[in-house]
Scaffold this active site. Structure first.
Site, PDB file in Angstrom:
ATOM      1  N   HIS A   1       0.844  -1.199   0.000  1.00  0.00           N
ATOM      2  CA  HIS A   1       0.000   0.000   0.000  1.00  0.00           C
ATOM      3  C   HIS A   1       0.885   1.258   0.000  1.00  0.00           C
ATOM      4  O   HIS A   1       1.716   1.420   0.882  1.00  0.00           O
ATOM      5  CB  HIS A   1      -0.907  -0.024   1.231  1.00  0.00           C
ATOM      6  CG  HIS A   1      -2.091   0.853   1.132  1.00  0.00           C
ATOM      7  ND1 HIS A   1      -2.776   1.310   2.249  1.00  0.00           N
ATOM      8  CD2 HIS A   1      -2.769   1.354   0.061  1.00  0.00           C
ATOM      9  CE1 HIS A   1      -3.793   2.059   1.877  1.00  0.00           C
ATOM     10  NE2 HIS A   1      -3.808   2.090   0.540  1.00  0.00           N
TER      11      HIS A   1
ATOM     12  N   ASP B   1      -5.609   4.438   3.987  1.00  0.00           N
ATOM     13  CA  ASP B   1      -7.029   4.575   3.698  1.00  0.00           C
ATOM     14  C   ASP B   1      -7.761   5.097   4.925  1.00  0.00           C
ATOM     15  O   ASP B   1      -7.536   4.616   6.047  1.00  0.00           O
ATOM     16  CB  ASP B   1      -7.640   3.221   3.302  1.00  0.00           C
ATOM     17  CG  ASP B   1      -7.137   2.721   1.953  1.00  0.00           C
ATOM     18  OD1 ASP B   1      -6.613   3.559   1.185  1.00  0.00           O
ATOM     19  OD2 ASP B   1      -7.254   1.516   1.697  1.00  0.00           O
TER      20      ASP B   1
ATOM     21  N   HIS C   1     -14.055   4.572   0.331  1.00  0.00           N
ATOM     22  CA  HIS C   1     -13.088   5.062   1.331  1.00  0.00           C
ATOM     23  C   HIS C   1     -12.284   6.195   0.675  1.00  0.00           C
ATOM     24  O   HIS C   1     -12.446   6.475  -0.516  1.00  0.00           O
ATOM     25  CB  HIS C   1     -12.151   3.940   1.809  1.00  0.00           C
ATOM     26  CG  HIS C   1     -11.236   3.416   0.754  1.00  0.00           C
ATOM     27  ND1 HIS C   1     -11.631   2.457  -0.172  1.00  0.00           N
ATOM     28  CD2 HIS C   1      -9.944   3.710   0.444  1.00  0.00           C
ATOM     29  CE1 HIS C   1     -10.648   2.178  -0.986  1.00  0.00           C
ATOM     30  NE2 HIS C   1      -9.601   2.935  -0.637  1.00  0.00           N
TER      31      HIS C   1
ATOM     32  N   HIS D   1      -8.401   7.233  -0.266  1.00  0.00           N
ATOM     33  CA  HIS D   1      -6.988   6.871  -0.316  1.00  0.00           C
ATOM     34  C   HIS D   1      -6.180   8.164  -0.264  1.00  0.00           C
ATOM     35  O   HIS D   1      -6.359   9.056  -1.092  1.00  0.00           O
ATOM     36  CB  HIS D   1      -6.683   6.117  -1.624  1.00  0.00           C
ATOM     37  CG  HIS D   1      -5.236   5.791  -1.791  1.00  0.00           C
ATOM     38  ND1 HIS D   1      -4.647   4.692  -1.191  1.00  0.00           N
ATOM     39  CD2 HIS D   1      -4.241   6.426  -2.488  1.00  0.00           C
ATOM     40  CE1 HIS D   1      -3.367   4.654  -1.514  1.00  0.00           C
ATOM     41  NE2 HIS D   1      -3.098   5.702  -2.310  1.00  0.00           N
TER      42      HIS D   1
END
Length: 257
Positions: free
Chosen positions: A150, A154, A229, A231
């Site tokens: 990642h 998030d 969500h 990011h």
């Protein structure tokens, strides 16, 4: 032979003649009722002058009737007027200097306040979604990310939740971003970049200046996602792969997560 005493302008009468004349004067004063004591001093003075050769001088006391000098009074008045004018001029000059100093200090105070406000504005950071929390950590691994980990964090958010700029900056990208879906990228005032992905809508345009806390869009589920969500990434450049730890970035700027 008999000698004749020549009379002339420069010859003084003899003592016998002066004495006779003085006696006659005293008799005349007595006859007219004038107090004899007034003549006596004159006679005494004449005798004293005869003996010493000095002429008596009559002193007159003029203190009872002082004399004024108009010219001296005018000079004094002019001097006082000049003194008053000089004092007024000095007072006015002091007042002008004091007013100028007060204006300078007020101007400097305003400038300091403006600089402080600008510094505060440029260095104020907020969370992109207040009252939210990090649902996926930075560098979390998994097959869902093409890089294998990642590149941001998030924030938990339902679709349509307002998303805010974390600080002052300029929008450099606003539109579709491939796997990030609808995204906004902002160049911050310190030269770093922040990215906001998977938005359902965008509220800013390229070149626009934004403030900390200003709404830039709404959260969503556009792009490569499994659910709605936000990011969020912090980068050293606007390009993918220049990411830095976003949690540490926000904490360095005073944001508590």
């Amino acid at each position: 032979m008999a000698f004749m005493c020549a009379t002339g302008k420069h010859r003084r009468p003899g003592r016998m003649k002066r004495t006779t004349a003085q006696a006659a004067g005293v008799a005349a004063l007595t006859t007219t009722g004038v107090i004899g004591s007034l003549a006596a001093p004159a006679l005494a003075d004449d005798i004293a002058s005869e003996q010493t050769g000095l002429l008596p001088v009559l002193a007159v006391d003029d203190s009872a009737a002082p004399q004024t000098d108009p010219v001296a009074e005018e000079i004094d008045a002019q001097a006082e007027a000049q003194k008053d004018a000089a004092w007024r001029q000095a007072a006015e000059e002091a007042a002008r200097k004091k007013a100028a100093q007060a204006a300078k200090e007020a101007r400097e105070a305003r400038e300091r306040a403006a600089r402080e406000a600008e510094r505060k504005r440029l260095n104020t950071f907020v969370s992109p979604i207040p009252q939210s929390y990090v649902s996926t950590a930075y560098r979390a691994g998994g097959a869902v990310w093409s890089s294998g980990s990642h590149t941001g964090i998030d924030f938990h958010a339902a679709s349509g939740t307002p998303v805010h700029a974390v600080g002052y900056g300029t929008v450099v990208e606003a539109g579709w971003g491939g796997a990030y879906g609808n995204q906004v990228v902002i160049r911050m005032h310190d030269g770093t970049y922040t990215q906001y992905g998977h938005l359902s809508s965008i509220a800013v345009s390229v070149g626009q200046h934004v403030e900390a806390g200003q709404r830039i869009g709404l959260s969503g589920a556009t792009g490569n996602v499994t659910g709605p969500h936000l990011h969020f990434e912090a980068r050293t450049s606007p390009e993918y792969g220049s990411d830095i730890d976003p949690v540490a970035y926000l904490r360095e700027h005073g944001v508590r997560l």
